[in-house]
Design a protein around this motif. Structure first.
Motif, PDB file in Angstrom:
ATOM      1  N   ALA A 186      35.255  -8.081  47.823  1.00 51.84           N
ATOM      2  CA  ALA A 186      34.569  -6.811  47.550  1.00 51.84           C
ATOM      3  C   ALA A 186      35.512  -5.624  47.530  1.00 51.84           C
ATOM      4  N   GLY A 187      36.750  -5.797  48.026  1.00 54.59           N
ATOM      5  CA  GLY A 187      37.716  -4.708  47.986  1.00 54.59           C
ATOM      6  C   GLY A 187      37.661  -3.756  49.151  1.00 54.59           C
ATOM      7  N   VAL A 188      37.192  -4.215  50.330  1.00 49.66           N
ATOM      8  CA  VAL A 188      37.157  -3.337  51.496  1.00 49.66           C
ATOM      9  C   VAL A 188      38.581  -2.951  51.899  1.00 49.66           C
ATOM     10  N   ASP A 189      38.673  -1.923  52.743  1.00 48.42           N
ATOM     11  CA  ASP A 189      39.973  -1.468  53.220  1.00 48.42           C
ATOM     12  C   ASP A 189      40.431  -2.205  54.460  1.00 48.42           C
ATOM     13  N   GLY A 190      39.470  -2.612  55.300  1.00 48.11           N
ATOM     14  CA  GLY A 190      39.851  -3.270  56.538  1.00 48.11           C
ATOM     15  C   GLY A 190      38.742  -4.141  57.076  1.00 48.11           C
ATOM     16  N   LEU A 191      39.127  -5.030  57.986  1.00 45.52           N
ATOM     17  CA  LEU A 191      38.187  -5.927  58.661  1.00 45.52           C
ATOM     18  C   LEU A 191      38.056  -5.477  60.115  1.00 45.52           C
ATOM     19  N   ALA A 192      36.830  -5.346  60.585  1.00 43.24           N
ATOM     20  CA  ALA A 192      36.580  -4.877  61.947  1.00 43.24           C
ATOM     21  C   ALA A 192      36.706  -5.980  62.982  1.00 43.24           C
ATOM     22  N   HIS A 193      36.875  -7.225  62.546  1.00 46.17           N
ATOM     23  CA  HIS A 193      37.107  -8.368  63.435  1.00 46.17           C
ATOM     24  C   HIS A 193      37.987  -9.360  62.683  1.00 46.17           C
ATOM     25  N   ALA A 194      38.709 -10.189  63.437  1.00 46.58           N
ATOM     26  CA  ALA A 194      39.344 -11.361  62.852  1.00 46.58           C
ATOM     27  C   ALA A 194      38.364 -12.526  62.888  1.00 46.58           C
ATOM     28  N   ALA A 247      36.255   1.887  53.725  1.00 44.92           N
ATOM     29  CA  ALA A 247      35.183   0.914  53.928  1.00 44.92           C
ATOM     30  C   ALA A 247      35.700  -0.189  54.845  1.00 44.92           C
ATOM     31  N   VAL A 248      35.064  -0.324  56.011  1.00 40.23           N
ATOM     32  CA  VAL A 248      35.484  -1.293  57.018  1.00 40.23           C
ATOM     33  C   VAL A 248      34.354  -2.302  57.213  1.00 40.23           C
ATOM     34  N   ALA A 249      34.679  -3.582  57.156  1.00 39.39           N
ATOM     35  CA  ALA A 249      33.654  -4.623  57.172  1.00 39.39           C
ATOM     36  C   ALA A 249      33.611  -5.354  58.504  1.00 39.39           C
ATOM     37  N   HIS A 250      32.413  -5.514  59.043  1.00 42.93           N
ATOM     38  CA  HIS A 250      32.154  -6.406  60.176  1.00 42.93           C
ATOM     39  C   HIS A 250      32.167  -7.834  59.637  1.00 42.93           C
ATOM     40  N   THR A 251      33.147  -8.617  60.058  1.00 41.73           N
ATOM     41  CA  THR A 251      33.304  -9.989  59.577  1.00 41.73           C
ATOM     42  C   THR A 251      33.742 -10.858  60.744  1.00 41.73           C
ATOM     43  N   MET A 252      32.846 -11.675  61.250  1.00 40.69           N
ATOM     44  CA  MET A 252      33.184 -12.554  62.370  1.00 40.69           C
ATOM     45  C   MET A 252      33.568 -13.956  61.908  1.00 40.69           C
ATOM     46  N   THR A 253      33.253 -14.289  60.648  1.00 42.95           N
ATOM     47  CA  THR A 253      33.448 -15.656  60.160  1.00 42.95           C
ATOM     48  C   THR A 253      34.403 -15.679  58.977  1.00 42.95           C
ATOM     49  N   ARG A 254      34.863 -16.872  58.656  1.00 41.18           N
ATOM     50  CA  ARG A 254      35.778 -17.029  57.522  1.00 41.18           C
ATOM     51  C   ARG A 254      35.079 -16.740  56.203  1.00 41.18           C
ATOM     52  N   SER A 255      33.830 -17.152  56.076  1.00 40.07           N
ATOM     53  CA  SER A 255      33.111 -16.900  54.820  1.00 40.07           C
ATOM     54  C   SER A 255      32.864 -15.405  54.631  1.00 40.07           C
ATOM     55  N   ALA A 256      32.543 -14.701  55.712  1.00 42.21           N
ATOM     56  CA  ALA A 256      32.351 -13.255  55.615  1.00 42.21           C
ATOM     57  C   ALA A 256      33.653 -12.555  55.277  1.00 42.21           C
ATOM     58  N   THR A 257      34.747 -13.039  55.822  1.00 43.14           N
ATOM     59  CA  THR A 257      36.061 -12.463  55.512  1.00 43.14           C
ATOM     60  C   THR A 257      36.350 -12.596  54.023  1.00 43.14           C
ATOM     61  N   ARG A 258      36.059 -13.734  53.452  1.00 43.76           N
ATOM     62  CA  ARG A 258      36.283 -13.935  52.015  1.00 43.76           C
ATOM     63  C   ARG A 258      35.422 -12.981  51.194  1.00 43.76           C
ATOM     64  N   LEU A 259      34.163 -12.786  51.577  1.00 45.16           N
ATOM     65  CA  LEU A 259      33.299 -11.836  50.871  1.00 45.16           C
ATOM     66  C   LEU A 259      33.876 -10.423  50.938  1.00 45.16           C
ATOM     67  N   ALA A 260      34.389 -10.050  52.097  1.00 44.79           N
ATOM     68  CA  ALA A 260      34.951  -8.711  52.267  1.00 44.79           C
ATOM     69  C   ALA A 260      36.185  -8.514  51.401  1.00 44.79           C
ATOM     70  N   VAL A 261      37.041  -9.519  51.369  1.00 43.32           N
ATOM     71  CA  VAL A 261      38.248  -9.444  50.530  1.00 43.32           C
ATOM     72  C   VAL A 261      37.866  -9.293  49.066  1.00 43.32           C
ATOM     73  N   ASP A 306      32.764   9.681  58.852  1.00 44.77           N
ATOM     74  CA  ASP A 306      34.200   9.737  58.551  1.00 44.77           C
ATOM     75  C   ASP A 306      34.688   8.475  57.850  1.00 44.77           C
ATOM     76  N   HIS A 307      33.932   7.381  57.961  1.00 49.87           N
ATOM     77  CA  HIS A 307      34.253   6.118  57.296  1.00 49.87           C
ATOM     78  C   HIS A 307      32.952   5.331  57.182  1.00 49.87           C
ATOM     79  N   LEU A 308      32.956   4.295  56.356  1.00 50.38           N
ATOM     80  CA  LEU A 308      31.753   3.481  56.143  1.00 50.38           C
ATOM     81  C   LEU A 308      31.925   2.130  56.808  1.00 50.38           C
ATOM     82  N   LYS A 309      30.919   1.730  57.562  1.00 47.94           N
ATOM     83  CA  LYS A 309      30.880   0.392  58.162  1.00 47.94           C
ATOM     84  C   LYS A 309      29.907  -0.473  57.353  1.00 47.94           C
ATOM     85  N   ILE A 310      30.351  -1.675  56.992  1.00 44.42           N
ATOM     86  CA  ILE A 310      29.523  -2.619  56.244  1.00 44.42           C
ATOM     87  C   ILE A 310      29.401  -3.892  57.064  1.00 44.42           C
ATOM     88  N   PHE A 311      28.169  -4.302  57.358  1.00 42.80           N
ATOM     89  CA  PHE A 311      27.937  -5.536  58.106  1.00 42.80           C
ATOM     90  C   PHE A 311      27.843  -6.711  57.132  1.00 42.80           C
TER      91      PHE A 311
END
Length: 413
Positions: A209-217, A193-207, A155-160
């Protein structure tokens, strides 16, 4: 299907509170809302005086392993779970069971999450905790991978997006161009597309890349204002998962929940037993972690004030060694959001209307005529005191009231 009329109740409709309303539920949907509605023949009349009616809660980040966990979620008013990664055949079976049974929370599934060869959560395969799964070596693999997930029924895509450094176990990370290709392939097929992002650097990569949401702050340190603005400008939603991050601290929120007399009688006895045996030292539970729930709570509130929708989710698994579980932990998540700085009304919206909007669930998350009768009746006013949400009197799932005290039967014909 039975009908019910809740008389003279305060209604939290997903965004705001309306006083002294009648709500008619018929044939699994909300049929009417207003003062002094007539009671249809055969309808069950429910006294709503002193109570609040809310949409069924949505947990937007779980890892669901069994129908017993879906039942446990529903017992605490979670009428929908959004699974963020599991074995495809098993996830489909859970979704199928939830479609047939009114005593289970509904579920939407991601199936296999996208990760690099040897990337997170490949360590769980090595430990024998999950079977081998396909990975994504480069952007040329992205379209095939997403097509396979659609074939799996996702139903949705998870990206680690996880390099393992925050957990002290470095591991391979998806390249930026691969993440972008995965997002594009998901969007071409109508998937979020929802991204697993636990760190600030991962959050920047997700942003980027154009994901729809972050699965963690991000929780690996204080987030600067530039990152907050980048997330806001990109139009993302964020699932802070404060409960699971608090579970990495010496004082998990679940320790409070487990002794609350409004919650404890309905908690899974095995979970309570596991919680009693939980090591006091977080490092003994899950190894050294370079993450702090206070960083996640701080950036979550700043993101919200910048206009970013927050969506409630627990990362609940229910396995021994980690306190976060299904149903009860979402109450902890909302409590932590209020303690971080949201008003109770804002926190309730994260688990109702905001969650439904984030994942395109147009038939739920609000109380309005024509929507699914996934409803939760509680004593008191949780828009004034979030812990009033603990005091549940009635749960309806698709219009069917749940007997919270009935023994759970795992295999039903």
């Amino acid at each position: 299907m039975s009908s019910s009329l809740v008389r003279g109740v305060a209604v939290f409709d997903g965004t705001r509170l309306q006083q002294r309303q009648d709500v008619l539920v018929d044939d699994g949907v909300i049929a009417a809302i207003g003062p002094d509605l007539a009671v249809p023949p055969g309808a069950t009349l429910v006294d709503g005086a002193g109570k609040t009616l809310l949409p069924g809660l949505i947990d937007a980040h779980t890892h669901t392993m069994s129908i017993a966990q879906l039942h446990q979620a529903l017992v605490f008013g979670v009428t929908t779970e959004l699974d963020m990664g599991g074995v495809p055949e098993h996830s489909r079976a859970l979704r199928g069971a939830a479609q047939k049974r009114a005593d289970l929370a509904d579920i939407r599934i991601a199936t296999t999450g996208a990760t690099a060869p040897g990337g997170h959560p490949s360590q769980l395969v090595e430990l024998g905790m999950m079977p081998p799964f396909p990975t994504v070596a480069g952007p040329e693999d992205a379209d095939r991978f997403v097509a396979d997930r659609v074939a799996d029924g996702a139903d949705h895509l998870k990206i680690f997006i996880e390099d393992g450094t925050a957990a002290g176990h470095p591991m391979p990370l998806l390249a930026p161009e691969t993440i972008k290709a995965l997002v594009a392939a998901a969007h071409e097929r109508g998937l979020k597309a929802v991204a697993h992002t636990m760190t600030r650097s991962a959050t920047r990569l997700a942003v980027d890349a154009g994901v729809d949401g972050l699965a963690h702050a991000p929780a690996d340190g204080p987030s600067d204002q530039a990152l907050v603005e980048a997330v806001a400008d990109a139009g993302l939603f964020v699932v802070p998962t404060l409960a699971t991050l608090a579970g990495m601290s010496p004082t998990p929120i679940e320790l409070r929940l487990a002794v609350d007399p409004r919650l404890r009688p309905y908690a899974d006895p095995q979970w309570l037993a596991d919680l009693d045996k939980l090591p006091a030292d977080p490092a003994q539970r899950m190894g050294p972690m370079a993450m702090d729930v206070r960083h996640a709570a701080d950036v979550a509130i700043r993101l919200f004030r910048a206009g970013v929708p927050l969506v409630a989710g627990t990362d609940g698994t229910g396995g021994a060694g980690h306190p976060t579980t299904h149903g009860i932990s979402l109450h902890g998540e909302l409590t932590l959001m209020v303690e971080a700085g949201l008003t109770p009304t804002e926190a309730l919206t994260t688990a109702t209307a905001a969650a439904a909007d984030a994942f395109g669930l147009t038939d739920r998350g609000r109380i309005a005529p024509g929507l699914r009768a996934d409803l939760l009746l509680v004593n008191g006013d949780p828009t004034a005191d979030i812990t009033a949400l603990y005091d549940i009197t009635t749960i309806w799932r698709h219009g069917v009231p749940l007997d919270r005290t009935a023994p759970f039967i795992e295999n039903k014909d």
